[in-house]
Design a protein around this motif. Structure first.
Motif, PDB file in Angstrom:
ATOM      1  N   THR A 260      39.966   7.487  33.098  1.00  0.00           N
ATOM      2  CA  THR A 260      40.090   8.489  32.043  1.00  0.00           C
ATOM      3  C   THR A 260      39.505   9.803  32.546  1.00  0.00           C
ATOM      4  N   VAL A 261      40.354  10.824  32.659  1.00  0.00           N
ATOM      5  CA  VAL A 261      39.897  12.145  33.099  1.00  0.00           C
ATOM      6  C   VAL A 261      40.238  13.157  32.011  1.00  0.00           C
ATOM      7  N   CYS A 262      39.216  13.781  31.466  1.00  0.00           N
ATOM      8  CA  CYS A 262      39.418  14.750  30.383  1.00  0.00           C
ATOM      9  C   CYS A 262      38.965  16.123  30.835  1.00  0.00           C
ATOM     10  N   PHE A 263      39.832  17.104  30.674  1.00  0.00           N
ATOM     11  CA  PHE A 263      39.471  18.487  30.956  1.00  0.00           C
ATOM     12  C   PHE A 263      38.893  19.102  29.683  1.00  0.00           C
ATOM     13  N   ILE A 264      37.730  19.724  29.792  1.00  0.00           N
ATOM     14  CA  ILE A 264      37.121  20.424  28.658  1.00  0.00           C
ATOM     15  C   ILE A 264      37.261  21.916  28.943  1.00  0.00           C
TER      16      ILE A 264
ATOM     17  N   ILE B 188      34.246  12.272  42.320  1.00  0.00           N
ATOM     18  CA  ILE B 188      34.943  11.146  41.697  1.00  0.00           C
ATOM     19  C   ILE B 188      34.896   9.922  42.616  1.00  0.00           C
ATOM     20  N   ILE B 189      35.158  10.138  43.897  1.00  0.00           N
ATOM     21  CA  ILE B 189      35.169   9.032  44.863  1.00  0.00           C
ATOM     22  C   ILE B 189      33.783   8.393  44.972  1.00  0.00           C
ATOM     23  N   GLU B 190      32.742   9.225  44.946  1.00  0.00           N
ATOM     24  CA  GLU B 190      31.373   8.704  45.103  1.00  0.00           C
ATOM     25  C   GLU B 190      30.867   7.989  43.851  1.00  0.00           C
ATOM     26  N   SER B 191      31.544   8.197  42.725  1.00  0.00           N
ATOM     27  CA  SER B 191      31.044   7.659  41.452  1.00  0.00           C
ATOM     28  C   SER B 191      31.471   6.214  41.220  1.00  0.00           C
ATOM     29  N   ASP B 192      30.629   5.475  40.487  1.00  0.00           N
ATOM     30  CA  ASP B 192      30.983   4.101  40.117  1.00  0.00           C
ATOM     31  C   ASP B 192      31.734   4.062  38.786  1.00  0.00           C
ATOM     32  N   SER B 193      31.802   5.201  38.115  1.00  0.00           N
ATOM     33  CA  SER B 193      32.404   5.244  36.784  1.00  0.00           C
ATOM     34  C   SER B 193      33.921   5.428  36.875  1.00  0.00           C
ATOM     35  N   ASN B 194      34.615   5.188  35.760  1.00  0.00           N
ATOM     36  CA  ASN B 194      36.044   5.518  35.718  1.00  0.00           C
ATOM     37  C   ASN B 194      36.342   6.437  34.530  1.00  0.00           C
ATOM     38  N   ARG B 195      35.270   7.062  33.987  1.00  0.00           N
ATOM     39  CA  ARG B 195      35.434   8.018  32.886  1.00  0.00           C
ATOM     40  C   ARG B 195      34.824   9.356  33.297  1.00  0.00           C
ATOM     41  N   PHE B 196      35.641  10.384  33.341  1.00  0.00           N
ATOM     42  CA  PHE B 196      35.164  11.682  33.822  1.00  0.00           C
ATOM     43  C   PHE B 196      35.498  12.810  32.853  1.00  0.00           C
ATOM     44  N   LEU B 197      34.496  13.645  32.611  1.00  0.00           N
ATOM     45  CA  LEU B 197      34.704  14.892  31.864  1.00  0.00           C
ATOM     46  C   LEU B 197      34.626  16.011  32.881  1.00  0.00           C
ATOM     47  N   ILE B 198      35.658  16.824  32.951  1.00  0.00           N
ATOM     48  CA  ILE B 198      35.637  17.958  33.883  1.00  0.00           C
ATOM     49  C   ILE B 198      35.621  19.229  33.059  1.00  0.00           C
TER      50      ILE B 198
END
Length: 200
Positions: free
Chosen positions: A13-17, A85-95
């Motif tokens: 999940t990638v959300c642009f703010i 993103i690659i270094e993160s363990d998460s799959n939810r990102f707010l940009i």
């Protein structure tokens, strides 16, 4: 795991703010991180960190762009976001604060990952200016002064707002009025994500 496999996750999940300078992007992101376990990436913060990193090949370029209220070349920003993103363990990102212009949006979605939704924080320039000047009293940021702020407003209208219009056509944009208190704005933002994760 290769970066390719990591980035092609279907459940990412990638959300642009998006919103003008001072619309409250970082503040709302902090609340979403708390409630939904997102990793928050501020394009501006990543660029400022890179600018201060000893030996950075991009440092001087970034500093000049920030000082002038201009947009940093997208290759630099996309590289920094993808790395995080690659270094993160998460799959939810707010940009937050990215994409700043349409070509950045198209390149990011093609090269990194497609966005899930876009939150557009709608705010008048008058309110944003007041907020930024107040922040400038304590932030120490070189771009929190009236002359640079006005340049940033102009850049946002000319280059960044078309990104909102582009995504609106695909039905991904949620417009949130954000001139009220932080709590009132978040009361509008939170249900959007509650609904999104209910569906997943």
């Amino acid at each position: 795991m290769t970066s390719e496999a990591k980035l092609s996750k279907d459940d990412m999940t990638v959300c642009f703010i998006l919103g003008g300078p001072g619309s409250g992007k970082g503040t709302q992101c902090a609340k979403l991180v708390q409630d939904f376990g997102f990793v928050h990436m501020s394009a501006g913060d990543l660029l400022r960190e890179e600018q201060q990193r000893p030996g950075s090949e991009y440092g001087e370029l970034i500093q000049n762009c920030i000082k002038e209220g201009k947009i940093v070349p997208m290759e630099v920003t996309i590289t920094l976001l993808e790395k995080k993103i690659i270094e993160s363990d998460s799959n939810r990102f707010l940009i937050d604060g990215f994409p700043r212009q349409l070509d950045q949006a198209l390149a990011f979605e093609k090269e990194v990952v497609e966005s899930t939704l876009i939150i557009y924080l709608e705010c008048s320039e008058e309110v944003m200016l007041k907020r930024l000047l107040k922040r400038g009293e304590t932030s120490g940021r070189i771009d929190d002064n009236k002359e640079t702020i006005l340049k940033r407003f102009k850049t946002f209208l000319e280059l960044s707002y078309p990104v909102v219009e582009h995504f609106r056509k695909s039905g991904k944009v949620h417009t949130v009025p954000c001139e009220d208190s932080v709590e009132e704005v978040y009361a509008r933002v939170k249900p959007i994500f509650a609904e999104l994760f209910k569906q997943k």
